[in-house]
Write a protein that holds these residues in place. Sequence first.
Motif, PDB file in Angstrom:
ATOM      1  N   LEU B 110       6.097  22.516  13.106  1.00 35.73           N
ATOM      2  CA  LEU B 110       5.667  20.808  12.905  1.00 35.73           C
ATOM      3  C   LEU B 110       6.185  21.209  11.596  1.00 35.73           C
ATOM      4  O   LEU B 110       6.375  20.056  10.779  1.00 35.73           O
ATOM      5  CB  LEU B 110       3.797  21.254  13.074  1.00 35.73           C
ATOM      6  CG  LEU B 110       2.906  19.330  12.258  1.00 35.73           C
ATOM      7  CD1 LEU B 110       3.429  18.663  13.322  1.00 35.73           C
ATOM      8  CD2 LEU B 110       1.729  19.830  12.044  1.00 35.73           C
ATOM      9  N   CYS B 111       6.178  22.220  10.614  1.00 35.78           N
ATOM     10  CA  CYS B 111       6.855  22.223   9.018  1.00 35.78           C
ATOM     11  C   CYS B 111       7.854  21.492   9.053  1.00 35.78           C
ATOM     12  O   CYS B 111       8.225  21.056   8.219  1.00 35.78           O
ATOM     13  CB  CYS B 111       5.961  23.619   8.688  1.00 35.78           C
ATOM     14  SG  CYS B 111       6.703  23.476   7.018  1.00 35.78           S
ATOM     15  N   SER B 112       9.129  22.247   9.954  1.00 37.22           N
ATOM     16  CA  SER B 112      10.041  21.884  10.089  1.00 37.22           C
ATOM     17  C   SER B 112      10.204  20.357  10.601  1.00 37.22           C
ATOM     18  O   SER B 112      11.272  19.867  10.105  1.00 37.22           O
ATOM     19  CB  SER B 112      10.944  22.989  11.444  1.00 37.22           C
ATOM     20  OG  SER B 112      10.512  22.945  12.168  1.00 37.22           O
ATOM     21  N   GLN B 113      10.000  20.040  11.315  1.00 37.41           N
ATOM     22  CA  GLN B 113      10.296  18.639  11.652  1.00 37.41           C
ATOM     23  C   GLN B 113       9.388  17.943  10.752  1.00 37.41           C
ATOM     24  O   GLN B 113      10.446  16.334   9.563  1.00 37.41           O
ATOM     25  CB  GLN B 113       8.416  18.236  12.593  1.00 37.41           C
ATOM     26  CG  GLN B 113       9.060  18.610  13.743  1.00 37.41           C
ATOM     27  CD  GLN B 113       8.026  17.985  15.377  1.00 37.41           C
ATOM     28  OE1 GLN B 113       7.599  18.092  14.902  1.00 37.41           O
ATOM     29  NE2 GLN B 113       8.646  17.438  16.022  1.00 37.41           N
ATOM     30  N   ILE B 114       8.776  17.997   9.385  1.00 40.55           N
ATOM     31  CA  ILE B 114       8.334  17.211   8.439  1.00 40.55           C
ATOM     32  C   ILE B 114       8.980  17.647   7.446  1.00 40.55           C
ATOM     33  O   ILE B 114       9.441  16.103   6.379  1.00 40.55           O
ATOM     34  CB  ILE B 114       6.532  17.186   7.519  1.00 40.55           C
ATOM     35  CG1 ILE B 114       5.695  17.126   8.986  1.00 40.55           C
ATOM     36  CG2 ILE B 114       6.475  16.722   6.825  1.00 40.55           C
ATOM     37  CD1 ILE B 114       4.057  17.592   8.958  1.00 40.55           C
ATOM     38  N   VAL B 115       9.991  18.929   7.098  1.00 38.52           N
ATOM     39  CA  VAL B 115      11.174  18.337   5.955  1.00 38.52           C
ATOM     40  C   VAL B 115      11.840  18.059   6.479  1.00 38.52           C
ATOM     41  O   VAL B 115      12.216  17.083   5.336  1.00 38.52           O
ATOM     42  CB  VAL B 115      11.237  20.378   6.221  1.00 38.52           C
ATOM     43  CG1 VAL B 115      12.500  20.554   5.080  1.00 38.52           C
ATOM     44  CG2 VAL B 115      10.467  20.774   5.545  1.00 38.52           C
ATOM     45  N   ASP B 116      12.250  17.725   7.798  1.00 38.92           N
ATOM     46  CA  ASP B 116      13.594  16.870   8.201  1.00 38.92           C
ATOM     47  C   ASP B 116      13.049  14.977   7.773  1.00 38.92           C
ATOM     48  O   ASP B 116      13.854  14.312   8.308  1.00 38.92           O
ATOM     49  CB  ASP B 116      13.389  17.185   9.280  1.00 38.92           C
ATOM     50  CG  ASP B 116      14.262  18.442   8.990  1.00 38.92           C
ATOM     51  OD1 ASP B 116      14.982  18.903   8.497  1.00 38.92           O
ATOM     52  OD2 ASP B 116      14.731  19.031  10.527  1.00 38.92           O
ATOM     53  N   LEU B 117      11.766  15.270   8.009  1.00 42.89           N
ATOM     54  CA  LEU B 117      11.761  13.132   7.013  1.00 42.89           C
ATOM     55  C   LEU B 117      11.807  13.249   6.433  1.00 42.89           C
ATOM     56  O   LEU B 117      12.402  11.939   5.771  1.00 42.89           O
ATOM     57  CB  LEU B 117      10.120  13.279   7.591  1.00 42.89           C
ATOM     58  CG  LEU B 117       9.387  13.186   8.854  1.00 42.89           C
ATOM     59  CD1 LEU B 117       7.922  13.347   8.665  1.00 42.89           C
ATOM     60  CD2 LEU B 117       9.763  12.364  10.162  1.00 42.89           C
ATOM     61  N   LYS B 118      12.300  14.434   5.444  1.00 41.06           N
ATOM     62  CA  LYS B 118      12.392  14.258   3.683  1.00 41.06           C
ATOM     63  C   LYS B 118      11.859  13.290   3.035  1.00 41.06           C
ATOM     64  O   LYS B 118      11.959  12.253   2.397  1.00 41.06           O
ATOM     65  CB  LYS B 118      14.350  13.929   3.804  1.00 41.06           C
ATOM     66  CG  LYS B 118      15.638  14.396   4.407  1.00 41.06           C
ATOM     67  CD  LYS B 118      15.839  15.181   3.650  1.00 41.06           C
ATOM     68  CE  LYS B 118      16.481  16.847   3.745  1.00 41.06           C
ATOM     69  NZ  LYS B 118      17.432  16.767   4.542  1.00 41.06           N
ATOM     70  N   SER B 119      10.726  14.150   2.540  1.00 40.38           N
ATOM     71  CA  SER B 119       9.670  13.135   1.535  1.00 40.38           C
ATOM     72  C   SER B 119       9.475  15.066   0.832  1.00 40.38           C
ATOM     73  O   SER B 119       9.389  15.432   2.187  1.00 40.38           O
ATOM     74  CB  SER B 119       8.839  12.442   2.393  1.00 40.38           C
ATOM     75  OG  SER B 119       7.928  12.317   3.336  1.00 40.38           O
ATOM     76  N   PRO B 120       8.205  14.309   0.264  1.00 42.47           N
ATOM     77  CA  PRO B 120       8.154  16.073  -0.872  1.00 42.47           C
ATOM     78  C   PRO B 120       6.835  16.250   0.048  1.00 42.47           C
ATOM     79  O   PRO B 120       6.334  15.039   0.730  1.00 42.47           O
ATOM     80  CB  PRO B 120       7.683  14.719  -1.929  1.00 42.47           C
ATOM     81  CG  PRO B 120       8.274  13.303  -2.228  1.00 42.47           C
ATOM     82  CD  PRO B 120       8.591  13.054  -0.478  1.00 42.47           C
ATOM     83  N   ALA B 121       7.014  17.511   0.354  1.00 45.37           N
ATOM     84  CA  ALA B 121       6.139  18.232   1.361  1.00 45.37           C
ATOM     85  C   ALA B 121       5.943  19.708  -0.037  1.00 45.37           C
ATOM     86  O   ALA B 121       6.284  19.870  -0.472  1.00 45.37           O
ATOM     87  CB  ALA B 121       6.783  18.387   2.320  1.00 45.37           C
ATOM     88  N   ILE B 122       4.414  19.852   0.566  1.00 43.29           N
ATOM     89  CA  ILE B 122       4.006  21.573   0.664  1.00 43.29           C
ATOM     90  C   ILE B 122       3.313  22.577   1.594  1.00 43.29           C
ATOM     91  O   ILE B 122       3.096  22.076   2.406  1.00 43.29           O
ATOM     92  CB  ILE B 122       2.773  21.464  -0.169  1.00 43.29           C
ATOM     93  CG1 ILE B 122       3.424  20.545  -1.816  1.00 43.29           C
ATOM     94  CG2 ILE B 122       2.063  22.713  -0.998  1.00 43.29           C
ATOM     95  CD1 ILE B 122       2.249  20.586  -2.455  1.00 43.29           C
TER      96      ILE B 122
END
Lengths: 79, 707
Positions: B110-122
């Motif tokens: 799930l984390c990798s999908q969100i990283v690829d959305l290209k918005s700030p994430a922690i």
Amino acid sequence: MRGDFKKLSEIKLGESAVIESFTDDTMKLKLLEMGCLPGEIVTVTRFAPFGDPMAIAVADSMLSLRMSEAANVLVSIRS
Amino acid sequence: MIKRLKVSLVGNPNSGKSTLFNRLTGLNQKIANFPGVTVEKKTGSMTISSSDGSDYQIDITDLPGTYSLYPKTLEEQIPFQVLCDPTNESHPDVTVIIADGTNLKRSLFLCSQIVDLKSPAILVVNMMDQVTKSGVEINFIRLSKELGIPVIPMNARDGDGIDFLKNAIISNIPVPELDFIETALLAPEVVKAIRQSVKLNSNYVAFQIANNIDQISFFNDRQERRAQIKEILNRHGFDHSIMQATETLKRYEVISQLVKQVVKAKNAIPSKEKTFTRKLDNLLMHRFWGYFIFLAILFVIFQAVFAWAAWPMEMVDQAFTWMSIKVHDALPEGVFNDLLVEGILAGLGGVVIFIPQIVLLFTFIAILEDTGYMARVSFMMDKLLRRFGLNGRSVIPLISGVACAVPAILSARTIASWKERLITILVTPLMSCSARLPVYALLISLVIPDHKYLGIIGLQGLVLFALYLIGFIAAMGSALLMKFLVKARERSYFIMEIPVYRMPRWKNIGYTIVEKVRVFIFEAGKVIVAISVVLWVLSSSGPGDEFKQVKKQLETADVADTELQNHLAAEKLRLSYAGITGRAIEPIIEPLGFDWKIGIALITSFAAREVFVGTMSTIYSVGGNDEDIATVREKMMAEKNDKTGLPQYNLAVGWSLMLFYAFAMQCMSTMAVVRRETGNWKWPLIQFAFMGVLAYISSFIIYRILS
């Protein structure tokens, strides 16, 4: 080697097998996301008291699925 | 100056997301529904002061737990809509992803999908205490570098790492630069064409849009755009199921490599939690003891809601009676006084009275849910209940429904599938609740002779038992019927994780209870008070001079002359709007053996079924006192039918009335709660109609057979 494949629903309690492929697309996606990847080892850990659903140990977690759902997972038994 | 930031929490189920949410927001949280769907939306806020002295107001949205951005259920659509659609009202400035450190691989998906959305994430890696205990080391610096986002180790249970997270949230983190996987390569033409057509942050958003073109809210007001993109997809023969599978496998391939680099299992000890879980499961999921223990737990819950809740409820009742008297005496006599005391205060009392049951039931449910036992209940009961279109978890609402449908329906939230949850909500009010008991008791003592079989088995007791059984059978039968009538919004799966057993987190449980009570009071409560006022108006006012005269006589009547008082009260009710309605519906209810007096009671007891007894007391001029039930019974027994001259309350009418009360939706509080839980008035009205028709037909048949 297709003949050696079994359905996950046919695996007996306590036995392990290796995930090979899926025969239902939607369920395939759901299972893949949860870490049931081809090549992973599954162990049948429990059946519910009426024989359905079943619990499997796979990739650090325990999952439950109905027998009808497990019938869509093809596995092979490797020694 | 206060700066505002929007933050979303997202993570797998059982990753400790709600514990973190509670840690961050404390009691500054609200539960509502996401617009258009009945998926719970938890929002909260906190303030963070940075070292340079500026304050931040952080609005946090807790998104439903999910394993991936691809929506499969209603709940999973929410993270997808919120994170992929920048126009969504909850779209965050910073996304906080919570990972279960003991199952890092799956969390990283799930984390990798969100990283690829290209918005700030922690990324927060939770449950570090267990990771350390099992002899595993994680290289967080490396992990953070490879993912391109800050990574914070945490133990949300005792708050370790919270301050680091707070600092990270306000540290203006950049958009991740690296692509975790190169999504553009999976479907280059499609991604390019979509990005030319709409302005987007990343290739992966375009890829997600291609996969979920029908679900994404993005295009709801721009249908021509949607059609345009669909055309692109068709032209390139885009197959979303192949694409998703390819993406998933690709991600896991990269993740496996990554995990090999950053995770070191030094001297891996088999986790204590897992060993303990296996041992406990051998008992709790045993084919005999498992059910036995579950039955024992159900019995305790039932006792709690039925018996333990009785004395706080009695106290609430007395407190409101006391307040009514005080308010009544303090204010000048008049319509306003009556409205306040008999309408509003009575309505508020009718809301507060449910709180003890809600608190007790949810204490148990929250403990069962939090420890991981509820997943086992689902597992054990699935096969039995599936046939009826219900879920393993429907057992709790159904059993609680024997005490009261209001908390029972609130507890149906734990059922993930919308269809199964809806069916549970629709059939739960058919279970015989405790408010029916006074009605049954009065009617049974009226028409069922006090026979004893074999010296100990009383006929009256048997009839009471039969009524409970009838309620249960009706609930299951209706569920079966609705299984075929209700359309599923999504495919029902049973694929779920069975978590390891954990100690309940008492704070989480406390928050759950506070939230449930708050939601009930503020959302269902206002409907209950409103209906209560309407019912008060109906039964306390009436048209014409005759009503006014009786009312005046009643006000001036000698207080000591109870007989006159009671007579006048009965007259007043007969002439009121409720009385007129009761008489107006007489032709409709006559085939069931009911007269206008019962008609009035049917209307007033919509406030709560047990009001039937009180109304009967007033109609038969007994006075509203509970101790006078024996007198009501005598009066009702002596009542003759106007037309036949035979006793009005014979066996046929008694059974007809009992079945009517067993089946009809005679409870405004239940309807208010169903409205809140299903999102609109459609389902409570359907339920009202269904139960009404069922009640009418059953009463009609039994009346014909017995008379």
